[in-house]
Design a protein around this motif. Sequence first.
Motif, PDB file in Angstrom:
ATOM      1  N   ASP A  78      -0.027 -14.135  -7.776  1.00  0.00           N
ATOM      2  CA  ASP A  78      -0.376 -13.281  -8.917  1.00  0.00           C
ATOM      3  C   ASP A  78      -1.262 -12.106  -8.528  1.00  0.00           C
ATOM      4  O   ASP A  78      -1.181 -11.035  -9.142  1.00  0.00           O
ATOM      5  CB  ASP A  78      -0.978 -14.103 -10.059  1.00  0.00           C
ATOM      6  N   ASN A  79      -2.092 -12.240  -7.490  1.00  0.00           N
ATOM      7  CA  ASN A  79      -2.931 -11.106  -7.084  1.00  0.00           C
ATOM      8  C   ASN A  79      -2.095  -9.970  -6.501  1.00  0.00           C
ATOM      9  O   ASN A  79      -2.247  -8.806  -6.900  1.00  0.00           O
ATOM     10  CB  ASN A  79      -3.988 -11.553  -6.064  1.00  0.00           C
ATOM     11  N   LEU A  80      -1.236 -10.298  -5.540  1.00  0.00           N
ATOM     12  CA  LEU A  80      -0.397  -9.249  -4.966  1.00  0.00           C
ATOM     13  C   LEU A  80       0.585  -8.713  -6.001  1.00  0.00           C
ATOM     14  O   LEU A  80       0.913  -7.523  -5.992  1.00  0.00           O
ATOM     15  CB  LEU A  80       0.353  -9.758  -3.732  1.00  0.00           C
ATOM     16  N   ALA A  81       1.067  -9.566  -6.895  1.00  0.00           N
ATOM     17  CA  ALA A  81       1.949  -9.093  -7.963  1.00  0.00           C
ATOM     18  C   ALA A  81       1.233  -8.067  -8.830  1.00  0.00           C
ATOM     19  O   ALA A  81       1.816  -7.052  -9.232  1.00  0.00           O
ATOM     20  CB  ALA A  81       2.429 -10.274  -8.809  1.00  0.00           C
ATOM     21  N   THR A  82      -0.038  -8.319  -9.123  1.00  0.00           N
ATOM     22  CA  THR A  82      -0.814  -7.354  -9.913  1.00  0.00           C
ATOM     23  C   THR A  82      -0.923  -6.024  -9.183  1.00  0.00           C
ATOM     24  O   THR A  82      -0.791  -4.953  -9.791  1.00  0.00           O
ATOM     25  CB  THR A  82      -2.209  -7.927 -10.197  1.00  0.00           C
ATOM     26  N   SER A  83      -1.166  -6.065  -7.885  1.00  0.00           N
ATOM     27  CA  SER A  83      -1.266  -4.835  -7.096  1.00  0.00           C
ATOM     28  C   SER A  83       0.073  -4.103  -7.046  1.00  0.00           C
ATOM     29  O   SER A  83       0.130  -2.882  -7.207  1.00  0.00           O
ATOM     30  CB  SER A  83      -1.739  -5.160  -5.677  1.00  0.00           C
ATOM     31  N   ILE A  84       1.155  -4.846  -6.833  1.00  0.00           N
ATOM     32  CA  ILE A  84       2.488  -4.236  -6.791  1.00  0.00           C
ATOM     33  C   ILE A  84       2.780  -3.530  -8.109  1.00  0.00           C
ATOM     34  O   ILE A  84       3.239  -2.382  -8.136  1.00  0.00           O
ATOM     35  CB  ILE A  84       3.564  -5.304  -6.499  1.00  0.00           C
ATOM     36  N   TYR A  85       2.491  -4.210  -9.223  1.00  0.00           N
ATOM     37  CA  TYR A  85       2.783  -3.620 -10.524  1.00  0.00           C
ATOM     38  C   TYR A  85       1.905  -2.405 -10.805  1.00  0.00           C
ATOM     39  O   TYR A  85       2.352  -1.413 -11.375  1.00  0.00           O
ATOM     40  CB  TYR A  85       2.610  -4.662 -11.629  1.00  0.00           C
ATOM     41  N   ALA A  86       0.652  -2.465 -10.364  1.00  0.00           N
ATOM     42  CA  ALA A  86      -0.249  -1.328 -10.573  1.00  0.00           C
ATOM     43  C   ALA A  86       0.245  -0.092  -9.830  1.00  0.00           C
ATOM     44  O   ALA A  86       0.096   1.036 -10.320  1.00  0.00           O
ATOM     45  CB  ALA A  86      -1.658  -1.682 -10.112  1.00  0.00           C
ATOM     46  N   LYS A  87       0.824  -0.280  -8.657  1.00  0.00           N
ATOM     47  CA  LYS A  87       1.273   0.855  -7.856  1.00  0.00           C
ATOM     48  C   LYS A  87       2.662   1.346  -8.252  1.00  0.00           C
ATOM     49  O   LYS A  87       2.944   2.538  -8.218  1.00  0.00           O
ATOM     50  CB  LYS A  87       1.263   0.479  -6.377  1.00  0.00           C
ATOM     51  N   SER A  88       3.549   0.435  -8.607  1.00  0.00           N
ATOM     52  CA  SER A  88       4.955   0.795  -8.822  1.00  0.00           C
ATOM     53  C   SER A  88       5.388   0.772 -10.278  1.00  0.00           C
ATOM     54  O   SER A  88       6.375   1.419 -10.639  1.00  0.00           O
ATOM     55  CB  SER A  88       5.866  -0.156  -8.026  1.00  0.00           C
TER      56      SER A  88
ATOM     57  N   ASP B  96       0.820  -1.218   0.000  1.00  0.00           N
ATOM     58  CA  ASP B  96       0.000   0.000   0.000  1.00  0.00           C
ATOM     59  C   ASP B  96       0.854   1.268   0.000  1.00  0.00           C
ATOM     60  O   ASP B  96       0.348   2.351  -0.324  1.00  0.00           O
ATOM     61  CB  ASP B  96      -0.924   0.006   1.214  1.00  0.00           C
ATOM     62  N   MET B  97       2.128   1.161   0.349  1.00  0.00           N
ATOM     63  CA  MET B  97       3.017   2.322   0.441  1.00  0.00           C
ATOM     64  C   MET B  97       3.790   2.582  -0.842  1.00  0.00           C
ATOM     65  O   MET B  97       4.470   3.601  -0.967  1.00  0.00           O
ATOM     66  CB  MET B  97       3.999   2.130   1.602  1.00  0.00           C
ATOM     67  N   LEU B  98       3.722   1.667  -1.805  1.00  0.00           N
ATOM     68  CA  LEU B  98       4.514   1.794  -3.025  1.00  0.00           C
ATOM     69  C   LEU B  98       4.051   2.970  -3.869  1.00  0.00           C
ATOM     70  O   LEU B  98       2.875   3.290  -3.929  1.00  0.00           O
ATOM     71  CB  LEU B  98       4.418   0.510  -3.853  1.00  0.00           C
ATOM     72  N   VAL B  99       5.026   3.599  -4.550  1.00  0.00           N
ATOM     73  CA  VAL B  99       4.738   4.667  -5.512  1.00  0.00           C
ATOM     74  C   VAL B  99       5.437   4.316  -6.822  1.00  0.00           C
ATOM     75  O   VAL B  99       6.314   3.442  -6.861  1.00  0.00           O
ATOM     76  CB  VAL B  99       5.215   6.043  -4.989  1.00  0.00           C
TER      77      VAL B  99
END
Length: 294
Positions: free
Chosen positions: A139-149, A115-118
């Motif tokens: 794959d779900n958290l990877a999708t979130s990480i990629y969307a944020k960073s 949640d802190m990634l930019v």
Amino acid sequence: MTEKFCPLNLTPEEIIDYTREWTGERFADGRPKVPDALIERVRKVTITEAWGVLRNEGYHFQYEGNWLCTHPGQVLAGRALTAMYMPRRPGMRQIMEEKGARAGCIGDQISWPIDMLVPGDVYVADVYGKIEQGPIIGDNLATSIYAKSGNGVVHDAAVRDLDGIKEISGFTSFVRGWHPSYASPTIMLLGVNCPVRIGQVTVMPGDVVLGREDGVVFIPAHLVEKVVKTSELVQLRDRFGKQRLSEGIYTPGQIDTRWEDPIERDFSQWLEAHMDELPVPKAAIQELLKERTW
């Protein structure tokens, strides 16, 4: 988030103190904000070139190998946001859950750093090399990480759902393996934006991560520009030398040693004449020419 939710989080002031050599812009959390344009130039640096500059500056433990890459052949580059995990201790984890709730954290602890990634961040997670029950990323958290960073991760543990992760075309990540199990019940989050150990490397928040097929180098922010400029000069000299050898203008003995002044002058003239065609930004070549005496 209204308070520190993990015991080892560094405050912005502490991050600034521990990275005091960096004099440029910073994020609100204190991390050095190496410019995006410079990070793009990092993508063309080789691991060996970066390693050599860092060793010459006294940083002998910045390289870590023996990774598996989720997207072979691609390059990872970005600013580190760090997270430290340790084996679960129930009482301690419960206290951190309470701190997280007061700080406004949502969901399981493994989602809090995400949640802190930019944009431009690389999530660097120390999960102590855990394979079975090591994946905190699927794959779900990877999708979130990629969307944020817009970036991948350096994950010192296994990941799960590899097929789904591979479908995220820009999620170039370096991990210790694959395993179908799930880590959350066995671990606890002990720190975010704190120093972490990745193999033999101490990684600081804001370090620039460079991951290629032959490993990962963590570059202290204040040395990124030096690493880039040194690499670009090496690449330009190598290109010039090979061209002149193919043209028969110089011998291998002249090129494979310290260049004499006439060759250095020829190199400067070659840079001036070819700067629009070379794989280095024109502005960087112009700056290099200003610094040269030939």
